[in-house]
Design a protein around this motif. Structure first.
Motif, mmCIF file in Angstrom:
data_model
loop_
_atom_site.group_PDB
_atom_site.id
_atom_site.type_symbol
_atom_site.label_atom_id
_atom_site.label_comp_id
_atom_site.label_asym_id
_atom_site.label_seq_id
_atom_site.Cartn_x
_atom_site.Cartn_y
_atom_site.Cartn_z
ATOM 1 N N PRO A 95 0.835 -1.199 0.000
ATOM 2 C CA PRO A 95 0.000 0.000 0.000
ATOM 3 C C PRO A 95 0.871 1.251 0.000
ATOM 4 O O PRO A 95 2.048 1.202 0.377
ATOM 5 C CB PRO A 95 -0.814 -0.127 1.288
ATOM 6 N N VAL A 96 0.286 2.371 -0.400
ATOM 7 C CA VAL A 96 1.064 3.585 -0.666
ATOM 8 C C VAL A 96 0.707 4.718 0.297
ATOM 9 O O VAL A 96 -0.467 5.066 0.460
ATOM 10 C CB VAL A 96 0.841 4.054 -2.119
ATOM 11 N N ILE A 97 1.736 5.291 0.933
ATOM 12 C CA ILE A 97 1.579 6.526 1.711
ATOM 13 C C ILE A 97 1.722 7.685 0.729
ATOM 14 O O ILE A 97 2.821 7.965 0.247
ATOM 15 C CB ILE A 97 2.656 6.642 2.801
ATOM 16 N N ARG A 98 0.654 8.337 0.419
ATOM 17 C CA ARG A 98 0.668 9.379 -0.600
ATOM 18 C C ARG A 98 1.132 10.719 -0.026
ATOM 19 O O ARG A 98 0.805 11.077 1.109
ATOM 20 C CB ARG A 98 -0.714 9.530 -1.225
ATOM 21 N N ASP A 99 1.930 11.446 -0.821
ATOM 22 C CA ASP A 99 2.450 12.758 -0.427
ATOM 23 C C ASP A 99 3.143 12.693 0.926
ATOM 24 O O ASP A 99 2.896 13.518 1.819
ATOM 25 C CB ASP A 99 1.327 13.798 -0.399
ATOM 26 N N ALA A 100 4.025 11.706 1.080
ATOM 27 C CA ALA A 100 4.737 11.539 2.348
ATOM 28 C C ALA A 100 5.569 12.768 2.682
ATOM 29 O O ALA A 100 5.789 13.075 3.859
ATOM 30 C CB ALA A 100 5.632 10.300 2.279
#
Length: 428
Positions: A305-310
């Motif tokens: 899964p992706v942490i967006r705009d980290a």
């Protein structure tokens, strides 16, 4: 009147899935939106809900069948009464000779126990193939294990945890509690008198096939290389210990290591943009944002899964995102959207005890950071040998796009930010 249940939309560019498990059998009562089947796609398992309340009719597809979006897989008879089910035959309590039971008989006994074990106090417990195999391998009674999956269902991790606890109890010499149900599963673990050796052939799940194909494709397509460094974790451990209570009180989440590494990676990718880019045809695609894919272990395989705009998120939000991904991965409720995109990956093998590894990039990304276990090691500091908590860091990268100097620089920035977290506050 019968209502048809069809395969729902599975996400962008996904047109089909595989029946992984039937959660309801013909004759079972179903409620509105109650899951009746689990579909495996290339990335996630998707539950198919019933649009109406009633009684499940026929299955129009079998476990393992590939079905397209919109295909009819079952029917529900609205307003009907559930078909009466005969009580499961009570398992006969074996005598002292149970350890000599033939493997086939033992497996049958486990199957009977598993199918009749209570779930939440009523109804029959449904075990997935992976869970059933784990129960057989470890000789456990599924009715004595508390399920942590959706609706209280058993997961493979639940079975493995119970098996580990059983082994620990055996090592301490304390008597293990008697099973609540028939001890037939114990027969499954007992070796046959003839010393028979068995093997099992199991079809790969759709997700595992996709993982295998993508990782092999990464090796064949990219020019993979890994650079290593070691990192003194003293400062991060001290910061966590000092602020963990205040952090948890204010943000209602624990302060973990991944937040530090995610922010450190953002610093490195800002200074080395090639590590946050990918090759498409004869072009290089750069990003002015950082979407970090976090490798998470799920019952059916590894998901990212992706942490967006980290780069724009604080420690608290990153930790909340990671905790949410971990919980939903275990429950099997991650969506295709959760794993879409990603510009850089962090994989933490340290939670499983890995000392060092060479992680493989997640195509089309060009770099992945591998974290490993923390262990006390002697190191030289200011001319003196001291004991420090050290971790090996690994950065695997696509040498077609990222030069060695850039890769080493990126990993060095991450190392320095972890060893001196103040750098993350003043953007150094």
């Amino acid at each position: 009147m019968a209502t048809e249940i069809t395969v729902p939309a599975l996400g962008e560019s996904v047109s089909e899935g595989t029946i992984g498990e039937w959660l309801k059998q013909p004759g079972d009562a179903v409620a509105v939106d109650e899951p009746i089947a689990s579909l495996e796609t290339d990335k996630v398992a998707v539950e198919v809900p019933s649009p109406v309340a009633g009684v499940l009719g026929e299955h129009r597809a079998a476990v393992g069948d590939t079905v397209e979006v919109g295909a009819v897989i079952a029917t529900v008879e609205e307003g009907g009464a559930p078909a009466a089910k005969a009580d499961a035959p009570k398992a006969e309590v074996p005598d002292a000779g149970v350890e000599k039971a033939a493997p086939a008989q033992a497996k049958e006994a486990v199957g009977s126990s598993a199918s009749s074990a209570p779930e939440g106090g009523d109804g029959a417990q449904t075990l997935s193939p992976a869970v059933r195999r784990a129960v057989l391998e470890h000789g456990l009674d599924p009715s004595t294990i508390k399920g942590t999956g959706k609706d209280g269902r058993l997961t493979k991790e639940d079975v493995l945890a119970a098996a580990s606890q059983k082994q620990d109890t055996a090592k301490t010499g304390s008597p293990a509690p008697a099973p609540a149900a028939s001890p037939a599963p114990a027969a499954a673990a007992a070796p046959s008198a003839s010393g028979e050796r068995r093997e099992e052939r199991v079809k790969m799940t759709r997700m595992r096939q996709t993982i295998a194909r993508r990782l092999k494709g990464a090796q064949e397509e990219a020019a993979l290389l890994t650079t290593f460094n070691d990192c003194d974790m003293s400062a991060v451990i001290e910061a966590r210990e000092k602020y963990k209570d205040l952090f948890a009180k204010k943000h209602d989440i624990k302060l973990g290591f991944m937040g530090f590494f995610a922010k450190a990676a953002c610093l490195a990718l800002k200074d080395v943009p090639a590590a946050n880019a990918y090759i498409e045809g004869d072009e290089i695609v750069y990003h002015d944002y950082v979407d970090i894919s976090v490798a998470v272990s799920a019952p059916n395989g590894l998901v990212v899964p992706v942490i967006r705009d980290a780069q724009a998120k604080g420690f608290a939000q990153i930790e909340k995102d990671i905790a949410d991904f971990g919980k939903r991965a275990k429950d099997g409720t991650l969506t295709m959207e959760d794993m879409k995109g990603g510009t850089f990956t962090i994989s933490n093998g340290g939670v499983f005890g890995s000392l060092m590894s060479t992680p493989i990039i997640n195509p089309p990304q060009s770099a992945v950071l591998g974290l490993h276990r923390i262990e006390d090691r002697p190191v030289a500091v200011n001319g003196e040998v001291v004991i420090r908590p050290m971790m090996y860091l690994a950065l695997s990268y696509d040498h077609r796009l990222i030069d060695g100097r850039e890769a080493v620089t990126a990993l060095k920035i991450i190392k320095e930010a972890i060893e001196d977290p103040t750098r993350m506050l003043i953007d150094l």
